[in-house]
Design a protein around this motif. Structure first.
Motif, PDB file in Angstrom:
ATOM      1  N   TYR A  47       3.232  -7.441 -18.505  1.00 14.80           N
ATOM      2  CA  TYR A  47       2.211  -7.794 -19.511  1.00 14.80           C
ATOM      3  C   TYR A  47       1.276  -8.881 -18.998  1.00 14.80           C
ATOM      4  O   TYR A  47       0.066  -8.829 -19.208  1.00 14.80           O
ATOM      5  CB  TYR A  47       2.868  -8.271 -20.808  1.00 14.80           C
ATOM      6  CG  TYR A  47       3.567  -7.177 -21.576  1.00 14.80           C
ATOM      7  CD1 TYR A  47       3.083  -5.863 -21.571  1.00 14.80           C
ATOM      8  CD2 TYR A  47       4.709  -7.450 -22.329  1.00 14.80           C
ATOM      9  CE1 TYR A  47       3.713  -4.863 -22.279  1.00 14.80           C
ATOM     10  CE2 TYR A  47       5.349  -6.452 -23.045  1.00 14.80           C
ATOM     11  CZ  TYR A  47       4.853  -5.155 -23.017  1.00 14.80           C
ATOM     12  OH  TYR A  47       5.485  -4.170 -23.725  1.00 14.80           O
ATOM     13  N   SER A  50      -1.128  -7.426 -16.580  1.00 11.29           N
ATOM     14  CA  SER A  50      -2.162  -6.544 -17.134  1.00 11.29           C
ATOM     15  C   SER A  50      -3.013  -7.220 -18.202  1.00 11.29           C
ATOM     16  O   SER A  50      -3.988  -6.646 -18.666  1.00 11.29           O
ATOM     17  CB  SER A  50      -1.530  -5.256 -17.663  1.00 11.29           C
ATOM     18  OG  SER A  50      -0.476  -5.555 -18.539  1.00 11.29           O
ATOM     19  N   GLY A  51      -2.631  -8.432 -18.617  1.00  9.56           N
ATOM     20  CA  GLY A  51      -3.531  -9.213 -19.467  1.00  9.56           C
ATOM     21  C   GLY A  51      -3.286  -9.116 -20.949  1.00  9.56           C
ATOM     22  O   GLY A  51      -4.185  -9.345 -21.759  1.00  9.56           O
ATOM     23  N   LYS A  52      -2.063  -8.799 -21.347  1.00  7.41           N
ATOM     24  CA  LYS A  52      -1.771  -8.738 -22.786  1.00  7.41           C
ATOM     25  C   LYS A  52      -1.861 -10.139 -23.400  1.00  7.41           C
ATOM     26  O   LYS A  52      -1.481 -11.123 -22.771  1.00  7.41           O
ATOM     27  CB  LYS A  52      -0.361  -8.173 -22.982  1.00  7.41           C
ATOM     28  CG  LYS A  52      -0.054  -7.879 -24.424  1.00  7.41           C
ATOM     29  CD  LYS A  52       1.326  -7.278 -24.601  1.00  7.41           C
ATOM     30  CE  LYS A  52       1.490  -6.901 -26.071  1.00  7.41           C
ATOM     31  NZ  LYS A  52       2.847  -6.575 -26.412  1.00  7.41           N
ATOM     32  N   PRO A  74      -8.368  -7.570 -19.748  1.00  5.10           N
ATOM     33  CA  PRO A  74      -7.545  -6.398 -19.412  1.00  5.10           C
ATOM     34  C   PRO A  74      -8.375  -5.222 -18.876  1.00  5.10           C
ATOM     35  O   PRO A  74      -7.954  -4.560 -17.918  1.00  5.10           O
ATOM     36  CB  PRO A  74      -6.898  -6.031 -20.746  1.00  5.10           C
ATOM     37  CG  PRO A  74      -6.899  -7.277 -21.541  1.00  5.10           C
ATOM     38  CD  PRO A  74      -8.092  -8.069 -21.106  1.00  5.10           C
ATOM     39  N   GLU A  75      -9.556  -4.983 -19.476  1.00  2.00           N
ATOM     40  CA  GLU A  75     -10.344  -3.832 -19.037  1.00  2.00           C
ATOM     41  C   GLU A  75     -10.907  -4.037 -17.624  1.00  2.00           C
ATOM     42  O   GLU A  75     -11.082  -3.075 -16.875  1.00  2.00           O
ATOM     43  CB  GLU A  75     -11.465  -3.519 -20.036  1.00  2.00           C
ATOM     44  CG  GLU A  75     -12.508  -4.605 -20.260  1.00  2.00           C
ATOM     45  CD  GLU A  75     -12.159  -5.529 -21.431  1.00  2.00           C
ATOM     46  OE1 GLU A  75     -10.962  -5.744 -21.708  1.00  2.00           O
ATOM     47  OE2 GLU A  75     -13.107  -6.045 -22.066  1.00  2.00           O
ATOM     48  N   ALA A  78      -8.162  -3.289 -15.243  1.00  2.00           N
ATOM     49  CA  ALA A  78      -8.026  -1.834 -15.119  1.00  2.00           C
ATOM     50  C   ALA A  78      -9.092  -1.282 -14.171  1.00  2.00           C
ATOM     51  O   ALA A  78      -8.797  -0.453 -13.308  1.00  2.00           O
ATOM     52  CB  ALA A  78      -8.145  -1.181 -16.494  1.00  2.00           C
ATOM     53  N   PHE A  83      -2.904  -0.545 -13.181  1.00  2.00           N
ATOM     54  CA  PHE A  83      -2.496   0.340 -14.280  1.00  2.00           C
ATOM     55  C   PHE A  83      -1.077   0.007 -14.698  1.00  2.00           C
ATOM     56  O   PHE A  83      -0.192  -0.138 -13.869  1.00  2.00           O
ATOM     57  CB  PHE A  83      -2.566   1.804 -13.843  1.00  2.00           C
ATOM     58  CG  PHE A  83      -2.175   2.776 -14.928  1.00  2.00           C
ATOM     59  CD1 PHE A  83      -3.134   3.288 -15.790  1.00  2.00           C
ATOM     60  CD2 PHE A  83      -0.842   3.165 -15.097  1.00  2.00           C
ATOM     61  CE1 PHE A  83      -2.782   4.173 -16.805  1.00  2.00           C
ATOM     62  CE2 PHE A  83      -0.482   4.046 -16.117  1.00  2.00           C
ATOM     63  CZ  PHE A  83      -1.457   4.550 -16.963  1.00  2.00           C
ATOM     64  N   LEU A  84      -0.892  -0.093 -16.022  1.00  2.26           N
ATOM     65  CA  LEU A  84       0.451  -0.307 -16.542  1.00  2.26           C
ATOM     66  C   LEU A  84       0.872   0.900 -17.367  1.00  2.26           C
ATOM     67  O   LEU A  84       0.217   1.241 -18.356  1.00  2.26           O
ATOM     68  CB  LEU A  84       0.482  -1.570 -17.430  1.00  2.26           C
ATOM     69  CG  LEU A  84       1.753  -1.773 -18.268  1.00  2.26           C
ATOM     70  CD1 LEU A  84       2.980  -2.009 -17.387  1.00  2.26           C
ATOM     71  CD2 LEU A  84       1.585  -2.942 -19.252  1.00  2.26           C
ATOM     72  N   ALA A  85       1.943   1.551 -16.935  1.00  2.00           N
ATOM     73  CA  ALA A  85       2.528   2.611 -17.764  1.00  2.00           C
ATOM     74  C   ALA A  85       3.483   1.920 -18.722  1.00  2.00           C
ATOM     75  O   ALA A  85       4.440   1.268 -18.294  1.00  2.00           O
ATOM     76  CB  ALA A  85       3.257   3.625 -16.893  1.00  2.00           C
ATOM     77  N   PHE A  86       3.188   2.022 -20.026  1.00  2.00           N
ATOM     78  CA  PHE A  86       3.914   1.257 -21.034  1.00  2.00           C
ATOM     79  C   PHE A  86       5.339   1.764 -21.239  1.00  2.00           C
ATOM     80  O   PHE A  86       5.597   2.963 -21.191  1.00  2.00           O
ATOM     81  CB  PHE A  86       3.187   1.339 -22.380  1.00  2.00           C
ATOM     82  CG  PHE A  86       1.990   0.449 -22.500  1.00  2.00           C
ATOM     83  CD1 PHE A  86       0.964   0.501 -21.564  1.00  2.00           C
ATOM     84  CD2 PHE A  86       1.872  -0.443 -23.559  1.00  2.00           C
ATOM     85  CE1 PHE A  86      -0.149  -0.316 -21.683  1.00  2.00           C
ATOM     86  CE2 PHE A  86       0.755  -1.255 -23.686  1.00  2.00           C
ATOM     87  CZ  PHE A  86      -0.245  -1.199 -22.750  1.00  2.00           C
ATOM     88  N   PRO A  89       4.650   3.516 -25.221  1.00  2.00           N
ATOM     89  CA  PRO A  89       3.236   3.880 -25.384  1.00  2.00           C
ATOM     90  C   PRO A  89       2.840   3.833 -26.863  1.00  2.00           C
ATOM     91  O   PRO A  89       3.625   4.211 -27.728  1.00  2.00           O
ATOM     92  CB  PRO A  89       3.180   5.314 -24.844  1.00  2.00           C
ATOM     93  CG  PRO A  89       4.341   5.404 -23.895  1.00  2.00           C
ATOM     94  CD  PRO A  89       5.412   4.561 -24.524  1.00  2.00           C
ATOM     95  N   VAL A  90       1.644   3.324 -27.126  1.00  2.00           N
ATOM     96  CA  VAL A  90       1.227   3.033 -28.493  1.00  2.00           C
ATOM     97  C   VAL A  90       0.627   4.280 -29.162  1.00  2.00           C
ATOM     98  O   VAL A  90      -0.168   4.995 -28.560  1.00  2.00           O
ATOM     99  CB  VAL A  90       0.190   1.893 -28.482  1.00  2.00           C
ATOM    100  CG1 VAL A  90      -0.219   1.522 -29.903  1.00  2.00           C
ATOM    101  CG2 VAL A  90       0.751   0.677 -27.755  1.00  2.00           C
ATOM    102  N   ALA A 104     -11.908   6.074 -21.351  1.00  2.00           N
ATOM    103  CA  ALA A 104     -11.273   5.177 -20.379  1.00  2.00           C
ATOM    104  C   ALA A 104     -11.793   5.458 -18.964  1.00  2.00           C
ATOM    105  O   ALA A 104     -12.203   4.537 -18.243  1.00  2.00           O
ATOM    106  CB  ALA A 104      -9.755   5.347 -20.447  1.00  2.00           C
ATOM    107  N   GLN A 108     -14.278   2.777 -16.880  1.00  2.00           N
ATOM    108  CA  GLN A 108     -13.921   2.209 -15.575  1.00  2.00           C
ATOM    109  C   GLN A 108     -14.977   2.541 -14.526  1.00  2.00           C
ATOM    110  O   GLN A 108     -15.367   1.687 -13.719  1.00  2.00           O
ATOM    111  CB  GLN A 108     -12.557   2.746 -15.118  1.00  2.00           C
ATOM    112  CG  GLN A 108     -11.412   2.197 -15.932  1.00  2.00           C
ATOM    113  CD  GLN A 108     -10.083   2.280 -15.187  1.00  2.00           C
ATOM    114  OE1 GLN A 108     -10.052   2.457 -13.974  1.00  2.00           O
ATOM    115  NE2 GLN A 108      -8.994   2.147 -15.907  1.00  2.00           N
TER     116      GLN A 108
END
Lengths: 251, 428
Positions: A47, A50-52, A74-75, A78, A83-86, A89-90, A104, A108
């Motif tokens: 986190y 990736s900048g949470k 975060p963007e 990216a 890339f973070l695979a959660f 996933p939300v 997305a 980018q």
């Protein structure tokens, strides 16, 4: 590729340091795995990288190909190729999976000064990638992750990764909630992306995933630090003996 | 209870503000007298009234104040829809701007024409559904409308209408005060889509009474906006026969004060109704949905789905009731009202009510209020979507559940596009 030096980070809301000085360097094309007991800070590391929101960096640095990650939104991270695979996933009701993917990808590209994909190009690409991961057209049309099974969600993460073509992929417990077949499918998706340049950081509890995604280096993390690094045999040792001996060894 | 002296004055002032209609058929003048009696009994709405606690009615009682007209910077609503267009300018029907009022399966007449006749089918609906809807909750502004409105349409749908009827309310003056009353009767098996759009007036009072016979269907999509300084009080009364369907959706953007009331009554078994809406406001914005659904029959399904996006001190109100008497078994009632507060100084007030006397029903209600979901926002930004764009996506996604209540996908897409435009124009 990814260089982390003495990274320290705390939770914003409580005065509790989770990462207590992480040092990690992942070279181009390398696959590193991080294992460690619950609460050791593995997910927090992903986190913070990736900048949470909700975390405060207390010290140290993290850079991707020389670019300071911690200074970016975060963007921007990216777009730099992270890339973070959660792990979880939300679900986003009301946002179509396709719309999300296309936004997305093109965001980018725009940030990197590249030409955006038009609808036809995008569709062609996403269909091909989705087919490899056995993601059907219906899943692409549905809202992001809504009503997806655990396995579908993880495949969807890998699909996003395949579409975004990042330089550095962090997989946070991508194996959790997967049955053996799904794990194989997801691993194949990841392996297909190993091209000698792209690097991976695989966070997992189980050695089994590492049978499929073979790491170059395995790190053991405990209490916010990397306490031991070694080859794939280290993962086997954890599988067979647990963490107790390793923790004692360091203490 | 006797009215307070100041309320009697306010009520009389309200009535006196509009010319008393004359020279109408007996049924029409009878309806007007009944409505005036109702209004004089209930009095003008005051803040103390149970259903006006969240919305101060005072501004709706004052004569229209000059309100700025927004320059049109969007194409007119429902432009691409094949439709029978009916135009009202400052509340007055304009034959010269409207399409020919003839269509297979539909008879359209102006309200004034219907009211001039001694005998008319509208006598069974005009002011009748409104009067039914006055109990148990009084709706003085609807009674006022019945008492004085002279503009509107009377529509009799005898079959399947080949295209939607689109009512466009154009506003030309800054201080216009407009009252419109539409009556629709759908015969058994008939089918109509009714569209309404336009800012209408600086102060707008509208009433729609709908009688939907067995197996008939009415689809209603309405846009309110985008003039900001306008005031609007709208009323919708629908009575549903056996196996009939009624779908009504309203999108509201901007508007200092909007009160949308809907009163739905199921009188035949196995019918379906949905009243839903998406609203978005920035700053001095007050938007109120007040809905009352009565299940007076077996096995009917009703849905209320309302989403409100609020910015910079805006206020959203929802008051929704489902009443299920003891004989209305197998009722399925659903109600959801959600507010998305983009700043801390916004307010969302919700009063969901279920009053159920039957023992074999499914009724659910939910109401939530909160900011943009940070987890979802991070998920989108971590994939490279810029934060403001990610927030817009989530705002539009939030409203989408209500838009999905619209049956026609082209109309739903147009609503999505317009809300997208609003979100685009209202950024930090």
């Amino acid at each position: 590729m990814l260089k982390i030096e003495n990274l320290k980070a705390s939770l914003e809301e409580e005065d509790k340091q989770i990462l207590k000085g992480i040092d990690l360097e992942i070279g181009e094309g390398e696959v590193h795995a991080i294992m460690g007991p619950n609460g050791s800070g593995k997910s927090t590391l992903s986190y913070v990288l990736s900048g949470k929101g909700g975390y405060v960096v207390d010290g140290g640095s993290a850079s991707l190909d020389g670019a300071d990650l911690l200074d970016m939104e975060p963007e921007e991270r990216a777009a730099e190729g992270l890339f973070l695979a959660f792990q979880y996933p939300v679900e986003i009701p009301g946002v179509g999976n396709m719309t999300f993917l296309r936004t997305a990808v093109n965001s980018q590209r725009k940030m990197r000064g590249e030409e955006e994909l038009n609808a036809a190009e995008f569709l062609k690409l996403v269909r091909a990638r989705a087919k490899d991961l056995k993601i059907d057209a219906d899943m692409l049309k549905r809202p992001v992750n809504v009503g997806f099974s655990g396995g579908e969600k993880k495949r969807n993460e890998i699909l996003q990764m395949a579409m975004l073509e990042p330089k550095m992929c962090i997989l946070d417990e991508t194996d959790s909630g997967l049955d053996v077949d799904a794990m194989k499918l997801v691993s194949e998706g990841v392996n297909a992306m190993r091209d000698g340049k792209r690097s991976f950081l695989v966070i997992t509890h189980y050695q089994r995933l590492l049978d499929h995604i073979k790491p170059d280096v395995v790190h053991i993390m405990a209490a916010g630090k990397i306490i031991k690094s070694g080859g794939p045999e280290l993962a086997l040792q954890v599988e067979n003996e647990g963490y107790a001996d390793l923790l004692n060894e360091v203490a | 209870m006797a009215l307070a002296a100041n309320n009697i004055d306010a009520t009389e002032a309200l009535i006196a503000a509009y010319p008393a209609p004359s020279g109408e058929g007996k049924w029409a003048s009878d309806a007007r007298v009944r409505a005036l009696t109702t209004l004089r009994q209930s009095g003008a709405p005051v803040r103390r009234d149970e259903y006006w606690k969240f919305t101060n009615p005072a501004r709706l009682l004052e004569p229209a104040k000059p309100a700025a007209i927004l320059e049109a910077d969007e194409v007119p609503v429902f432009e691409d829809t094949d439709k029978l267009l009916v135009v009202f300018v400052d509340g007055v029907f304009r034959a010269d701007l409207s399409d020919d009022l003839t269509m297979e399966g539909v008879e359209i007449e102006t309200l004034a024409s219907a009211m001039s006749k001694d005998i008319h089918w509208a006598a069974d609906i005009y002011g009748v559904l409104e009067a039914n809807g006055q109990n148990p909750v009084s709706r003085p502004l609807a009674a006022l409308n019945t008492a004085v409105a002279t503009e509107g349409l009377v529509i009799h749908v005898t079959g399947k209408a080949s295209k939607p009827i689109a009512l466009r309310y154009i506003r030309s003056g800054a201080d216009t005060d407009v009252m419109v009353h539409n009556v629709i009767k759908l015969d058994a098996g008939a089918d109509l889509t009714l569209l309404e759009s336009g800012p209408a007036a600086a102060r707008f009072n509208s009433s729609l009474e709908v009688e939907i016979a067995d197996s008939a269907a009415l689809h209603h999509v309405r846009t309110q906006g985008r003039d900001h300084e306008r005031l609007a009080a709208t009323h919708m009364f629908a009575r549903l026969g056996k196996e009939s369907r009624f779908k009504s959706f309203t999108v509201t953007v901007n508007g200092v004060l909007t009160r949308n009331e809907a009163v739905i009554e199921f009188t035949g078994d196995d019918a379906f109704a949905t009243v839903s809406g998406a609203s978005a406001g920035d700053g001095a914005y007050h938007h109120d949905d007040t809905v009352f659904v009565t299940h007076d029959a077996l096995n009917c399904e009703s849905r209320q789905v309302f989403k409100k996006v609020l910015r910079n001190g805006a206020t959203g109100v929802f008051q929704g009731k489902i009443l299920v008497p003891s004989h209305a078994q197998k009722t399925d009632g659903y109600q959801i009202a959600q507010g998305m507060l983009l700043e801390d100084d916004c307010t969302f007030l919700a009063k969901p009510e279920l009053e159920i006397y039957a023992d074999d029903v499914i009724c659910s209600h939910g109401s939530t209020c909160g900011a943009v979901d940070e987890t979802a926002l991070f998920y989108l930004t971590s994939r490279g979507v810029p934060k403001d764009q990610a927030q817009d996506m989530l705002v539009l996604a939030f409203m989408d559940e209500s838009i999905q209540e619209i049956e026609d996908t082209a109309l739903a897409d147009e609503i999505r596009e317009r809300l997208g435009g609003w979100v685009e124009r209202h950024k930090d």
